[in-house]
Design an enzyme around this catalytic site. Structure first.
Site, PDB file in Angstrom:
ATOM      1  N   CYS A   1      31.466  45.431  35.499  1.00 42.98           N
ATOM      2  CA  CYS A   1      32.921  45.630  35.529  1.00 42.98           C
ATOM      3  C   CYS A   1      33.545  45.291  34.179  1.00 42.98           C
ATOM      4  CB  CYS A   1      33.555  44.761  36.624  1.00 42.98           C
ATOM      5  SG  CYS A   1      35.323  45.086  36.801  1.00 42.98           S
TER       6      CYS A   1
ATOM      7  N   ARG B   1      42.896  35.305  56.616  1.00 41.87           N
ATOM      8  CA  ARG B   1      41.420  35.264  56.636  1.00 41.87           C
ATOM      9  C   ARG B   1      40.872  34.092  55.831  1.00 41.87           C
ATOM     10  NH1 ARG B   1      40.117  40.014  54.572  1.00 41.87           N
ATOM     11  NH2 ARG B   1      40.645  40.875  56.596  1.00 41.87           N
TER      12      ARG B   1
ATOM     13  N   CYS C   1      34.512  46.681  55.063  1.00 41.67           N
ATOM     14  CA  CYS C   1      35.224  46.628  53.774  1.00 41.67           C
ATOM     15  C   CYS C   1      34.266  46.955  52.644  1.00 41.67           C
ATOM     16  CB  CYS C   1      35.782  45.233  53.540  1.00 41.67           C
ATOM     17  SG  CYS C   1      36.781  44.616  54.890  1.00 41.67           S
TER      18      CYS C   1
ATOM     19  N   CYS D   1      37.629  38.767  34.847  1.00 44.09           N
ATOM     20  CA  CYS D   1      38.011  37.724  35.816  1.00 44.09           C
ATOM     21  C   CYS D   1      37.012  36.555  35.722  1.00 44.09           C
ATOM     22  CB  CYS D   1      38.009  38.304  37.225  1.00 44.09           C
ATOM     23  SG  CYS D   1      38.922  39.850  37.339  1.00 44.09           S
TER      24      CYS D   1
ATOM     25  N   CYS E   1      45.938  44.288  52.131  1.00 43.32           N
ATOM     26  CA  CYS E   1      45.161  43.068  52.308  1.00 43.32           C
ATOM     27  C   CYS E   1      45.269  42.373  50.960  1.00 43.32           C
ATOM     28  CB  CYS E   1      43.714  43.415  52.639  1.00 43.32           C
ATOM     29  SG  CYS E   1      42.623  41.972  52.607  1.00 43.32           S
TER      30      CYS E   1
ATOM     31  N   CYS F   1      34.172  35.785  38.419  1.00 46.05           N
ATOM     32  CA  CYS F   1      33.446  36.890  39.069  1.00 46.05           C
ATOM     33  C   CYS F   1      32.040  37.116  38.537  1.00 46.05           C
ATOM     34  CB  CYS F   1      34.264  38.176  38.951  1.00 46.05           C
ATOM     35  SG  CYS F   1      33.534  39.530  39.911  1.00 46.05           S
TER      36      CYS F   1
HETATM   37  N1  SAM Z   1      37.292  44.945  41.417  1.00 50.19           N
HETATM   38  C1  SAM Z   1      38.205  44.871  42.478  1.00 50.19           C
HETATM   39  C2  SAM Z   1      39.360  43.942  42.216  1.00 50.19           C
HETATM   40  O1  SAM Z   1      39.234  42.987  41.476  1.00 50.19           O
HETATM   41  O2  SAM Z   1      40.421  44.174  42.786  1.00 50.19           O
HETATM   42  C3  SAM Z   1      37.584  44.504  43.796  1.00 50.19           C
HETATM   43  C4  SAM Z   1      36.457  43.525  43.931  1.00 50.19           C
HETATM   44  S1  SAM Z   1      36.854  41.805  43.687  1.00 50.19           S
HETATM   45  C5  SAM Z   1      35.246  41.137  43.783  1.00 50.19           C
HETATM   46  C6  SAM Z   1      37.754  41.285  45.128  1.00 50.19           C
HETATM   47  C7  SAM Z   1      38.258  39.869  45.208  1.00 50.19           C
HETATM   48  O3  SAM Z   1      37.215  38.982  45.551  1.00 50.19           O
HETATM   49  C8  SAM Z   1      38.850  39.259  43.951  1.00 50.19           C
HETATM   50  O4  SAM Z   1      40.166  39.665  43.739  1.00 50.19           O
HETATM   51  C9  SAM Z   1      38.775  37.781  44.244  1.00 50.19           C
HETATM   52  O5  SAM Z   1      39.959  37.323  44.857  1.00 50.19           O
HETATM   53  C10 SAM Z   1      37.588  37.668  45.212  1.00 50.19           C
HETATM   54  N2  SAM Z   1      36.448  37.008  44.554  1.00 50.19           N
HETATM   55  C11 SAM Z   1      35.616  37.572  43.649  1.00 50.19           C
HETATM   56  N3  SAM Z   1      34.679  36.687  43.221  1.00 50.19           N
HETATM   57  C12 SAM Z   1      34.919  35.524  43.866  1.00 50.19           C
HETATM   58  C13 SAM Z   1      34.315  34.235  43.845  1.00 50.19           C
HETATM   59  N4  SAM Z   1      33.277  33.968  43.049  1.00 50.19           N
HETATM   60  N5  SAM Z   1      34.810  33.279  44.647  1.00 50.19           N
HETATM   61  C14 SAM Z   1      35.862  33.545  45.458  1.00 50.19           C
HETATM   62  N6  SAM Z   1      36.490  34.737  45.515  1.00 50.19           N
HETATM   63  C15 SAM Z   1      36.038  35.730  44.728  1.00 50.19           C
HETATM   64 FE1  SF4 Z   2      35.842  43.340  38.197  1.00 51.76          FE
HETATM   65 FE2  SF4 Z   2      35.131  41.146  39.509  1.00 51.76          FE
HETATM   66 FE3  SF4 Z   2      37.510  41.251  38.350  1.00 51.76          FE
HETATM   67 FE4  SF4 Z   2      37.030  42.789  40.541  1.00 51.76          FE
HETATM   68  S1  SF4 Z   2      37.088  40.557  40.456  1.00 51.76           S
HETATM   69  S2  SF4 Z   2      38.037  43.406  38.626  1.00 51.76           S
HETATM   70  S3  SF4 Z   2      34.841  43.242  40.197  1.00 51.76           S
HETATM   71  S4  SF4 Z   2      35.526  41.304  37.276  1.00 51.76           S
END
Ligand code: SAM
Ligand code: SF4
Ligand code: DTB
Length: 321
Positions: free
Chosen positions: A57, A265, A101, A61, A193, A64
């Site tokens: 990606c 949730r 999902c 973030c 959501c 992530c």
């Molecule tokens: N890329 C898309 C986005 O960011 O909108 C969708 C996937 S992203 C993995 C979805 C959500 O999962 C993130 O916005 C975050 O809130 C949650 N998330 C991701 N990694 C996480 C982690 N290590 N611990 C807790 N929540 C996490």
């Molecule tokens: Fe990409 Fe992870 Fe951020 Fe979603 S949460 S935009 S998958 S880096």
């Protein structure tokens, strides 16, 4: 400030701060009372996740596992084919999930063959009688309409944290980008959501700011995921100390009070939580979880341990009704 994204009718920041300062058991008691006015307290909405496109990606973030910016990135996998997604959805349905999902590690949706394939996945999962949700990054209203036409029920797009802490979490997009996508999703008639993560090194005030923002969107999200950070080694937030369980309960309880009709949730981080702490979250108004052995890239409690927990607490998954 940001008048287009707030309404005059939502709670004030001061009111939300005050809730966060209450003695925990008083707060939980009030949240439980609100919960029981608006929801059947023994029923639990159960969603199952599948990562349909993993890793690589372009966003950064800090929490992530799928960001190309971090050493902790998981192995990359291209977009799955439609048949294997439908198979996974059938297994999820057999396991008692009522919503499926699908998550893609994209910065944004781009029109083309891959988006068309995702539309096919949505049509196929919907045809199984499951509720459908996708999280695909930023989306415009026209794309959101195509998703709605394919049978999508929910679009997941989290605000993650309060505006004041957002820059410490991600720098490749802005809070207003997130709000604009939520506007597009709502404009297309999809259910939103939208929630966030606790344990990103934020203050309680920043947590209050997140919940205040969610409750002041033009419409409260239908579904509000409260994630506890799952620390991923090699990511900028991989070494943060775990947040105290009472802060998770507090966030759930405040979400319940501020958004009485939404489904809250208890999302990522359940595997690291004691059953008693999860039970207090359910008492405080959480009425949804992720089920199945895996979230997107990290483990979730096993279906058998969840079944044992539901039994002990007298909870019934919606899909088993
Ligand atoms: N890329 C898309 C986005 O960011 O909108 C969708 C996937 S992203 C993995 C979805 C959500 O999962 C993130 O916005 C975050 O809130 C949650 N998330 C991701 N990694 C996480 C982690 N290590 N611990 C807790 N929540 C996490
Ligand atoms: Fe990409 Fe992870 Fe951020 Fe979603 S949460 S935009 S998958 S880096
Ligand atoms: C949400 O709020 N939590 C889910 C879902 N929406 C997409 C994702 C949790 C991911 C946890 C870390 C992982 O498994 O990669």
């Amino acid at each position: 400030m940001h008048a287009t994204n707030t309404t005059a009718s939502g709670p004030s920041r001061a009111a939300v701060d005050e809730l966060f300062q209450r003695p925990l058991l008083d707060l939980v008691h009030e949240a439980a009372s609100v919960h029981r006015l608006h929801h059947e307290p023994r029923s639990l909405q159960c969603s199952q996740l599948l990562s349909i496109k993993t890793g690589g990606c372009p966003e950064n973030c800090g929490y992530c596992s799928q960001s190309a910016h971090h050493n902790g990135e998981v192995p990359r996998e291209p977009l799955l084919d439609e048949a294997s997604v439908i198979d996974a959805a059938k297994r999820a349905r057999a396991g008692g999930a009522d919503r499926f999902c699908m998550g893609a590690a994209w910065r944004q949706v781009r029109d083309g063959a891959e988006f068309d394939r995702v539309l096919g996945m949505v049509r196929g999962v919907k045809a199984l009688g499951l509720e459908t949700c996708v999280t695909l990054g930023m989306v415009n209203e026209q794309q959101a309409r195509r998703l709605a036409d394919a049978g999508l029920d929910y679009y997941n797009h989290n605000l993650d944290t309060g505006r004041s802490h957002y820059g410490a979490v991600v720098s490749t997009r802005t809070y207003d980008d997130r709000l604009a996508t939520l506007d597009a999703v709502r404009g297309a008639g999809l259910k939103t959501c939208c929630g966030g993560i606790v344990g990103l090194g934020e203050t309680r005030a920043a947590r209050a700011e997140l919940l205040w923002q969610l409750a002041n969107l033009p419409e409260a999200p239908t579904s509000v995921p409260i994630n506890a950070l799952v620390p991923i080694p090699g990511t900028p937030m991989g070494n943060l100390p775990p947040i105290d369980w009472t802060e998770i309960v507090r966030a759930v309880a405040v979400a319940r009070i501020l958004m009485p009709r939404s489904v809250v949730r208890l999302s990522a981080g359940r595997k690291e939580m004691h059953e008693a702490a999860q039970a207090m979250c359910f008492l405080a108004g959480a009425n949804s979880i992720f089920v199945g052995d895996e979230l997107l890239t990290t483990p979730n409690p096993s279906p058998s341990s969840d079944a044992a927990l539901f039994d002990k607490l007298g909870l019934s998954p919606l899909g088993s009704a």
